[in-house]
Design an enzyme around this catalytic site. Structure first.
Site, PDB file in Angstrom:
ATOM      1  CG  ASP A   1      -2.072  -0.895   1.259  1.00  0.00           C
ATOM      2  OD1 ASP A   1      -2.079  -1.720   0.241  1.00  0.00           O
ATOM      3  OD2 ASP A   1      -2.796  -0.827   1.960  1.00  0.00           O
TER       4      ASP A   1
ATOM      5  CG  HIS B 138       1.563  -8.537   0.410  1.00  0.00           C
ATOM      6  ND1 HIS B 138       0.789  -9.886   0.911  1.00  0.00           N
ATOM      7  CD2 HIS B 138       1.520  -7.643   1.209  1.00  0.00           C
ATOM      8  CE1 HIS B 138       0.392  -9.380   2.217  1.00  0.00           C
ATOM      9  NE2 HIS B 138       0.885  -8.103   2.417  1.00  0.00           N
TER      10      HIS B 138
ATOM     11  CB  SER C   6      10.513   2.538   3.934  1.00  0.00           C
ATOM     12  OG  SER C   6      11.737   2.385   3.352  1.00  0.00           O
TER      13      SER C   6
END
Length: 261
Positions: free
Chosen positions: A86, A142, A226
């Site tokens: 995200d 992911h 990050s």
């Protein structure tokens, strides 16, 4: 002048002791009272969290929270590359013949980012994508596609901000920050996923040790806001036409598709 001042301030606040103190506090029970304030300030969607907000023993545990199983639908088309995080798609473009990418009018060396010409040469003329995670985002990473892990390693020591100010005034943050690189083989092409540590906290925790990753499965997490940089070989990736920059993306959303080379 602004650039020199920015760098000086960051150097003063980005020491080893500062990082250790911040990390220790975030993992202590003393930080627990801040969780609700944090969630409210960053407008965290609590309905999609796997656990209730009262479950978390400290701020760090809340920061790396997991989501409910179906919170992020994964585009399972065999040739799509999905967002591994995200975040905000901040930039994308073509890697030039000198293995450099231009971001915010700054040049970043892919050779330096990956740690050598042997590793970076294959991406000359290819495509890069930059995905920035703010403190408000879900911070687990992911796999963007099905692939065989052909290499995984870390580079760098200190980390500097990777937000808009960091990209504008920082000194090669994407190429110099602490970073963990995973190269995945998908069919006949290679994709690099560079997980870049942010200011104060260098932690990029790899939790998937399997030799093959499945699209959408959890691979790692950040301990602070990050950035993830995706690198594709020349002619091996086609961007999703509907995507503009900057734009919000979520785990499992199609960023484009792999083109067989």
């Amino acid at each position: 002048m602004k650039e020199r001042l920015y760098r000086s301030l960051i150097e003063l606040t980005n020491g080893r002791m500062t990082s250790m103190a911040l990390g220790k506090f975030a993992r202590s029970r003393l930080s627990r009272p801040l969780i609700k304030t944090y969630a409210k300030a960053y407008k965290i969607n609590q309905k999609e969290m796997l656990d209730d907000i009262h479950h978390y023993p400290n701020l760090h545990a809340f920061f790396i929270r997991k989501l409910k199983k179906d919170a992020r639908p994964i585009d399972l088309k065999i040739d799509t590359v999905t967002s591994p995080v995200d975040g905000i798609l901040e930039n994308w473009g073509i890697i030039n013949e000198d293995c450099e990418m231009i971001v915010k009018n700054k040049s970043y060396s892919i050779e330096e980012m990956l740690g050598g010409i042997e590793r970076s040469g294959k991406y000359s003329g290819g495509t890069f994508m930059i995905l920035y995670l703010s403190p408000a985002h879900y911070h687990r990473i992911h796999s963007p596609l099905d692939g065989k892990v052909i290499e995984s390693y870390s580079l760098g020591r200190k980390s500097y901000p990777v937000n808009r100010l960091g990209l504008k005034y920082g000194k090669s943050t994407l190429a110099k920050n602490f970073r963990t690189i995973t190269e995945l083989k998908h069919g006949d092409t290679t994709i690099a996923m560079v997980k870049v540590g942010a200011m104060f906290i260098n932690s990029v925790k790899i939790i998937n040790q399997k030799s093959e990753w499945k699209k959408g499965e959890e691979a790692a997490y950040f301990s602070f806001g990050s950035t993830v940089v995706l690198l594709f070989e020349k002619g091996a990736f086609q961007m999703e036409k509907s995507l503009e920059v900057p734009t919000e993306v979520q785990v499992g959303e199609a960023l484009g598709r792999v083109i067989s080379t």
